[in-house]
Design an enzyme around this catalytic site. Structure first.
Site, PDB file in Angstrom:
ATOM      1  N   HIS A 308      75.734  32.054  11.236  1.00 21.37           N
ATOM      2  CA  HIS A 308      76.040  30.648  11.495  1.00 21.37           C
ATOM      3  C   HIS A 308      76.533  30.517  12.929  1.00 21.37           C
ATOM      4  O   HIS A 308      77.224  31.394  13.422  1.00 21.37           O
ATOM      5  CB  HIS A 308      77.129  30.146  10.532  1.00 21.37           C
ATOM      6  CG  HIS A 308      77.178  28.660  10.442  1.00 21.37           C
ATOM      7  ND1 HIS A 308      77.858  27.886  11.338  1.00 21.37           N
ATOM      8  CD2 HIS A 308      76.590  27.807   9.566  1.00 21.37           C
ATOM      9  CE1 HIS A 308      77.700  26.623  11.022  1.00 21.37           C
ATOM     10  NE2 HIS A 308      76.940  26.533   9.949  1.00 21.37           N
ATOM     11  N   ASP A 366      73.804  28.215   2.469  1.00 25.70           N
ATOM     12  CA  ASP A 366      72.477  28.218   1.867  1.00 25.70           C
ATOM     13  C   ASP A 366      72.162  29.487   1.092  1.00 25.70           C
ATOM     14  O   ASP A 366      71.151  29.552   0.397  1.00 25.70           O
ATOM     15  CB  ASP A 366      71.413  28.007   2.958  1.00 25.70           C
ATOM     16  CG  ASP A 366      71.413  26.580   3.449  1.00 25.70           C
ATOM     17  OD1 ASP A 366      71.655  25.691   2.618  1.00 25.70           O
ATOM     18  OD2 ASP A 366      71.191  26.359   4.641  1.00 25.70           O
TER      19      ASP A 366
END
Ligand code: CMC
Length: 431
Positions: A308, A366
């Protein structure tokens, strides 16, 4: 308090420029370079916005190093455990948690705006039967601007609010209709006596021949997923919405732009990509091969659901979803779900691998969301659509915040030109 400045030194010219600092309530301060070009004729260069704050915002705070996420100051863990999605939507839009009366009024408003204009239904049949539901979402949400001329004055705060409510309310109806078109079933109309999530599930799974009773476990899981997806400060899709809105474009067009940006596999499309990846890996025995592929710079394969831009620690949303995964699988599917087993093993191996440790690559939101969606019977190509439903609240909240700022200006990045220098046109017969 004494004001802080940074000095930018031009060594060759022996000159320096004083740059003021903007403080955050939490998080790093920012050097204000907004007048740098005007005062000195130089730009700053930061492709991908690695070190650039594009705006001031009061909505969401993330501390990526510590794995902290807060909506309007409230920790995501508390909201996930105790709040309802509609309550969180109110919080993000208006800045405070609603009292019982405000919540009831807001819930009513959202529930009573869920229907689509009958003409809008024709748009769905214009799409080929196997169109990706995200393609339909981009088109149909953008086309809402052709229907609501009564509330499109973006300078009118009440019009902005009505559009915000319409977007949040109609998104599940459009999403479910995209799904129904994709599987060749008739569109199911919303029902005002159901919850936001229950209504969505029913619109997806009921048919004219068979009613569908939303399962409370599925409803709760969706509620949680939507809370976790609701906002994430200046991510790619939210920044897209802000940039589109900065030109005074209407809110439906702006949100359609956000949906398009979310679709990419590096952003919201990752949940679909994770499930495709787990299917491709297929077995625990193949994990090492795929970890090696992810580390190979000559291979385009990446471990989807890992890494991320902001989190250099476990994404707090992934931790919450990991727990929810177990519960949903136990109650609705099979707790010995091979996909979940594979994901757990993949996570374990990656988290102890030097490559991932060194780069601080952890599972993101996710990584586990797709396994939950799958257990709820939602097909892979609808995962990013589900993300879009939750994130609509964040997009709309940011758009409202930006539009109510009197100093808001059109977003217009500059560039470092690297093309051909000035040259003269050569007539065709001389080339
Ligand atoms: N698998 C393998 N290597 C990776 C991965 C990954 N998933 N993510 C980052 N890296 C490596 C990358 O190759 C680079 O290595 P090096 O320093 O040797 O060049 C280093 O880690 C830093 O990566 P980056 O691409 O410069 O980092 P970024 O901040 O630009 O990208 C990201 C962030 C999310 C796009 C990226 O981590 C990624 O592509 N992850 C997989 C897709 C994914 O799961 N996306 C969902 C994000 S969370 C949901 C949302 O909010 O959208």
């Amino acid at each position: 308090m004494t004001e802080k400045y940074f000095l930018l030194q031009d060594e060759a010219a022996g000159e320096s420029i004083r740059l003021s600092v903007r403080e955050s309530v939490q998080g790093p301060p920012a050097i204000d370079v907004s007048r740098l070009y005007r005062d000195s004729g130089i730009f700053t260069y930061d492709p991908g916005f690695m070190s650039t704050a594009s705006c001031e915002s009061r909505i969401t705070y993330i501390n990526g190093e510590a794995g902290v996420l807060e909506y309007r100051g409230y920790p995501i863990e508390q909201l996930a455990a105790q709040a309802d999605f509609i309550e969180v939507a109110y919080l993000l839009l208006y800045g405070e948690l609603p009292n019982a009366e405000q919540l009831q009024r807001f819930d009513h408003l959202i529930t009573y705006h869920t229907m689509l204009n009958e003409t809008l239904k024709n748009f769905f049949s214009g799409f080929h039967y196997d169109a990706h539901p995200m393609a339909i979402m981009v088109g149909v949400v953008g086309s809402l601007s052709a229907f609501y001329h009564d509330s499109l004055d973006i300078d009118n705060p009440r019009h902005r609010e009505i559009s915000a409510h319409r977007l949040i309310a109609k998104m599940p109806t459009i999403a479910a209709a995209s799904y129904k078109h994709n599987i060749g079933e008739p569109i199911v109309y919303p029902r005002n006596d159901l919850s936001y999530c229950g209504n969505l599930l029913r619109m997806m799974y009921a048919t004219p021949c068979e009613e569908y009773q939303p399962d409370p476990v599925a409803e709760r899981a969706l509620n949680l997923l939507f809370i976790l997806h609701a906002d994430h400060e200046q991510n790619a899709s939210t920044s897209t919405v802000r940039l589109a809105g900065s030109s005074q474009a209407n809110p439906f067009a702006c949100i359609a732009a956000g949906i398009a940006s979310l679709w990419g596999p590096a952003h919201g499309g990752a949940n679909e990509a994770v499930l495709n990846m787990l299917t491709e890996i297929g077995d625990v025995a193949n994990i090492d091969k795929y970890i090696a592929k992810a580390k190979d710079k000559n291979d385009t394969f990446r471990l989807m659901g890992f890494g991320h831009r902001v989190y250099k620690n476990y994404d707090p949303r992934a931790g919450i979803l990991r727990e929810m995964c177990l519960e949903v699988l136990e109650k609705l599917a099979d707790s010995n779900n091979p996909m979940f087993e594979l994901a757990l093993k993949l996570e374990e191996i990656a988290l102890s691998d030097e490559y991932f440790v060194e780069r601080k690559l952890y599972p993101n939101v996710d990584f586990y969301s797709g396994i939950i969606y799958r257990a709820l019977g939602i097909p892979n190509n609808m995962f990013t659509v589900m993300f879009a439903i939750g994130r609509t609240v964040g997009w709309v909240a940011h758009w409202m915040e930006m539009m109510s700022d009197p100093l808001q200006n059109i977003g217009r990045p500059r560039q470092i030109y690297k093309g051909a220098p000035r040259r003269d046109y050569v007539p065709l017969d001389k080339r």
